[in-house]
Design an enzyme around this catalytic site. Sequence first.
Site, short mmCIF file in Angstrom:
data_model
loop_
_atom_site.label_atom_id
_atom_site.label_comp_id
_atom_site.label_asym_id
_atom_site.label_seq_id
_atom_site.Cartn_x
_atom_site.Cartn_y
_atom_site.Cartn_z
N HIS A 1 -7.20 65.29 -31.74
CA HIS A 1 -7.22 66.37 -31.01
C HIS A 1 -7.08 67.57 -31.78
O HIS A 1 -7.22 67.55 -33.18
CB HIS A 1 -5.97 66.24 -29.89
CG HIS A 1 -4.53 66.15 -30.66
ND1 HIS A 1 -3.71 65.36 -30.69
CD2 HIS A 1 -4.00 67.16 -31.47
CE1 HIS A 1 -2.80 65.23 -31.39
NE2 HIS A 1 -2.99 66.60 -31.63
P1 TYD Z 1 0.68 62.16 -29.26
O1 TYD Z 1 0.09 63.69 -28.96
O2 TYD Z 1 -0.35 61.15 -28.68
O3 TYD Z 1 0.55 61.89 -30.64
P2 TYD Z 1 -0.31 61.95 -31.87
O4 TYD Z 1 -1.03 63.35 -32.13
O5 TYD Z 1 0.31 61.80 -33.09
O6 TYD Z 1 -1.33 60.84 -31.60
O7 TYD Z 1 2.08 61.98 -28.62
C1 TYD Z 1 2.69 60.92 -28.42
C2 TYD Z 1 3.65 60.85 -27.02
O8 TYD Z 1 4.79 61.94 -27.34
C3 TYD Z 1 2.77 61.69 -25.85
O9 TYD Z 1 3.31 61.03 -24.63
C4 TYD Z 1 3.42 62.93 -25.78
C5 TYD Z 1 4.80 62.98 -26.52
N1 TYD Z 1 5.04 64.05 -27.44
C6 TYD Z 1 6.08 64.88 -27.06
O10 TYD Z 1 6.81 64.63 -25.80
N2 TYD Z 1 6.42 65.94 -27.57
C7 TYD Z 1 5.89 66.35 -28.77
O11 TYD Z 1 6.38 67.30 -29.52
C8 TYD Z 1 4.54 65.37 -29.22
C9 TYD Z 1 3.95 65.88 -30.51
C10 TYD Z 1 4.21 64.45 -28.48
#
Ligand code: TYD
Length: 138
Positions: A49
């Site tokens: 993303h």
């Molecule tokens: P995600 O954005 O999928 O992680 P990555 O970018 O590493 O693939 O996030 C994983 C999960 O954690 C998703 O349910 C959103 C949650 N999350 C939070 O609650 N707070 C945060 O600061 C982040 C980065 C993710």
Amino acid sequence: MEITTFEFAVRGDERGSLVAIEERRDIPFVTRRVYYIFGTQPGVTRGLHAHRQLQQVMVCLHGRCRLLLDDGQDKREVLMERNDRGVLIDKMIWHQMDEFSPECVLLVLADDYYDESDYIRDYEEYQTLATAARGEEG
Ligand code: TYD
């Protein structure tokens, strides 16, 4: 595409090592959120993303992984394996992390709270927005 890195001073003595990261001194922003990624399963790719506004600095505290950065024109690959170096993931940079070693721990410092509406998760949409942003700059 330039990759911006920050080198952190390692304060070591006979007891071991310590790194301090001070906002606006060692990294360019004030940190509103810290998160860390660990226990990543084999073969997993994370990220995939870009953020509309969020700026982040990523540090690999333990183990290693690969970070791919893409500004919509160029792609760069960074091997994350040093706990004394931060890599800037600027706003509007598409990124993914993969090739995690089992023990990898990634620390991320972010300049804002978690906000799902700041995410761009569709690569075609990202490219359209990145192209438009370049047009405004130029
Ligand atoms: P995600 O954005 O999928 O992680 P990555 O970018 O590493 O693939 O996030 C994983 C999960 O954690 C998703 O349910 C959103 C949650 N999350 C939070 O609650 N707070 C945060 O600061 C982040 C980065 C993710």
